[in-house]
Enzyme design. Structure first.
Site, PDB file in Angstrom:
ATOM      1  N   ASP A  97     -51.773 113.128  88.074  1.00  0.00           N
ATOM      2  CA  ASP A  97     -52.294 111.817  88.228  1.00  0.00           C
ATOM      3  C   ASP A  97     -53.465 111.546  87.657  1.00  0.00           C
ATOM      4  O   ASP A  97     -54.422 112.409  87.808  1.00  0.00           O
ATOM      5  CB  ASP A  97     -52.468 111.064  89.860  1.00  0.00           C
ATOM      6  CG  ASP A  97     -53.080 109.922  89.665  1.00  0.00           C
ATOM      7  OD1 ASP A  97     -52.134 108.792  89.934  1.00  0.00           O
ATOM      8  OD2 ASP A  97     -54.253 109.663  89.959  1.00  0.00           O
ATOM      9  N   ASN A 107     -60.865 101.644  83.516  1.00  0.00           N
ATOM     10  CA  ASN A 107     -60.466 100.329  83.285  1.00  0.00           C
ATOM     11  C   ASN A 107     -61.602  99.478  83.515  1.00  0.00           C
ATOM     12  O   ASN A 107     -61.999  98.599  82.849  1.00  0.00           O
ATOM     13  CB  ASN A 107     -59.128  99.807  83.842  1.00  0.00           C
ATOM     14  CG  ASN A 107     -57.880 100.427  83.492  1.00  0.00           C
ATOM     15  OD1 ASN A 107     -57.898 100.817  81.958  1.00  0.00           O
ATOM     16  ND2 ASN A 107     -56.933 100.641  84.206  1.00  0.00           N
ATOM     17  N   ASP A 139     -55.739 102.568  78.043  1.00  0.00           N
ATOM     18  CA  ASP A 139     -54.456 102.891  77.293  1.00  0.00           C
ATOM     19  C   ASP A 139     -54.784 104.081  76.440  1.00  0.00           C
ATOM     20  O   ASP A 139     -53.818 104.902  76.389  1.00  0.00           O
ATOM     21  CB  ASP A 139     -54.364 101.885  76.460  1.00  0.00           C
ATOM     22  CG  ASP A 139     -53.704 100.287  77.131  1.00  0.00           C
ATOM     23  OD1 ASP A 139     -53.167 100.666  78.453  1.00  0.00           O
ATOM     24  OD2 ASP A 139     -53.544  99.445  76.532  1.00  0.00           O
ATOM     25  N   GLU A 187     -50.623 105.173  86.256  1.00  0.00           N
ATOM     26  CA  GLU A 187     -51.280 106.511  85.710  1.00  0.00           C
ATOM     27  C   GLU A 187     -50.754 107.812  86.179  1.00  0.00           C
ATOM     28  O   GLU A 187     -51.278 109.006  86.113  1.00  0.00           O
ATOM     29  CB  GLU A 187     -52.925 106.396  85.964  1.00  0.00           C
ATOM     30  CG  GLU A 187     -53.105 106.787  87.428  1.00  0.00           C
ATOM     31  CD  GLU A 187     -53.139 105.246  88.146  1.00  0.00           C
ATOM     32  OE1 GLU A 187     -53.809 105.323  89.430  1.00  0.00           O
ATOM     33  OE2 GLU A 187     -52.662 104.200  87.856  1.00  0.00           O
TER      34      GLU A 187
END
Length: 432
Positions: A273, A281, A290, A315
């Site tokens: 993770d 973000n 991204d 993620e």
């Protein structure tokens, strides 16, 4: 050859193999009864099956390409059959052949470059209207004034281009060149299997037309394999959409589920993770998020020890090690964790980014808005006798992942090992 160029060139493997096989079969003096019967019905079968496949996946553009290719095959097959049986050509054979040589690349190139933008039915009707608007007047004119139309088509407009190795009418070659160039640019802009197949198929049709009357099976064989190449490319893209994650290029959740059903009695599953991904973000935007996912995926793809990476969702990633034990896998998990941590992700000021790729490569590292250090946490679990299904092993690996998060992130932790299973790196300051 770089991995990217090799991956892109792989889009051409199947259509080129079909084209070469079709050319080899078309050069045979004669085909046995089985293959003759097969290639007589295969174009019709491919039109029906491929057309239904395209409609089911809303691929009206590819359905039109199949229809145009089949229509040309149907018109020419009547002429070829008569020539094969009697040794003479029908009066309209030359005119039909020349019209197909001109209209086939024009309509094929138009449909191949025409993106689907509206409702499926409206898009199909628009393309059908173009087909009627072009083909019907052309053949009506040829029927009403056959000699004048034939003279206009066969006229030598560029004497310096007249040669034995250019047997088609001269008007056909500029149309083919423009269409091929447009399809090549389309592939460079969006490298996809179906775009590669369209380019190879048009080249195959260009090679097929001069052999229509000179080789007995050229029309049937090459029409069949070119239509098959289109259908296969659509199936290939459908598979990729279902089993491969578009953003990262890794196999997706469905591919992971398929792989889990084929694992043996001994395997290790690790869940990875991205640490503080929501903060990336929120702070830098989803485009940077991204980039982070692509960076992590590129490193996980190189995992050693017989492991394979999958995008699990969001993620989170899964790594599967079939036939391995936990102690074997931990060093490879730690290595990939360290590789991700040691790679600084540069943030660039979009307003000062060079528009030319070569300039960007020359100034790489300059003008950066900052760098961020990406880290991941990994939890690993080995299949035990008490665990009946891979899903139970995934839950156990998730528990180890939560333990790694609780231990301060940026570490690898094995299920049931509170000390030796955890490997933690020193925290590095994130700069931006």
């Amino acid at each position: 050859m770089s991995r990217l160029s090799a991956r892109l060139f792989s889009h051409f493997y199947t259509p080129l193999a079909l084209l070469l096989g079709g050319l080899a079969a078309a050069r045979q003096p004669s085909l046995n009864e089985f293959f003759t019967s097969l290639f007589n019905v295969l174009p019709t079968v491919l039109l029906l099956v491929g057309g239904a496949f395209c409609i089911a996946y809303a691929r009206i553009r590819e359905a039109c390409l199949l229809a145009v290719t089949y229509l040309s095959y149907f018109l020419l097959d009547t002429q070829v059959d008569h020539y094969r049986l009697t040794g003479t050509l029908l009066p309209e054979a030359a005119l039909t052949f020349h019209l197909c040589c001109l209209l086939l690349p024009a309509l094929y190139g138009l449909y191949a470059l025409w993106h689907e933008r509206t409702h499926l039915l409206q898009d199909g009707l628009a393309r059908l209207a173009v087909l009627f608007a072009v083909a019907v007047p052309a053949f009506a004119l040829a029927r009403r004034f056959p000699e004048a139309t034939l003279d206009w088509l066969a006229e030598i407009r560029w004497p310096f281009l007249q040669a034995d190795w250019l047997p088609l009418i001269q008007l056909a070659y500029p149309v083919f060149v423009v269409a091929l160039l447009g399809l090549f640019i389309q592939y460079l802009r969006r490298p996809r299997p179906v775009h590669a197949a369209k380019l190879v198929v048009l080249a195959g049709l260009l090679l097929m037309l001069p052999q229509v009357f000179s080789r007995p099976g050229a029309l049937n064989v090459l029409s069949s394999v070119m239509m098959l190449a289109l259908v296969v490319s659509i199936a290939q893209e459908a598979y990729q959409m279902a089993f491969r994650d578009e953003l990262t290029g890794l196999p997706g959740r469905r591919a992971l589920n398929e792989r889990l059903q084929r694992l043996g009695r001994h395997y290790v599953i690790a869940m990875a993770d991205v640490d503080r991904f929501k903060a990336f973000n929120d702070t830098y935007g989803h485009d940077v998020g991204d980039q982070v996912l692509r960076l992590v995926a590129s490193r996980l793809r190189k995992i050693g020890g017989g492991g394979r990476a999958y995008r699990y969702g969001g993620e989170e990633f899964a790594l599967v090690f079939p036939g391995r034990d936990l102690q074997h896998c931990l060093p490879y998990l730690e290595a990939v964790r360290g590789a991700i941590e040691s790679y600084p992700l540069q943030l660039r000021d979009k307003t000062s980014r060079p528009k030319i790729a070569e300039q960007g490569r020359q100034h790489r590292g300059a003008g950066a808005a900052g760098t961020v250090s990406v880290t991941i946490s990994i939890g690993a679990a080995e299949r035990l006798a008490t665990q009946r299904t891979p899903e139970e092993v995934i839950k156990t690996a998730d528990q180890a992942l939560y333990s790694a998060k609780g231990a301060g992130r940026n570490c690898v932790r094995a299920h049931g090992d509170n000390r030796r299973g955890a490997v933690r790196a020193e925290k590095q300051t994130t700069s931006a």
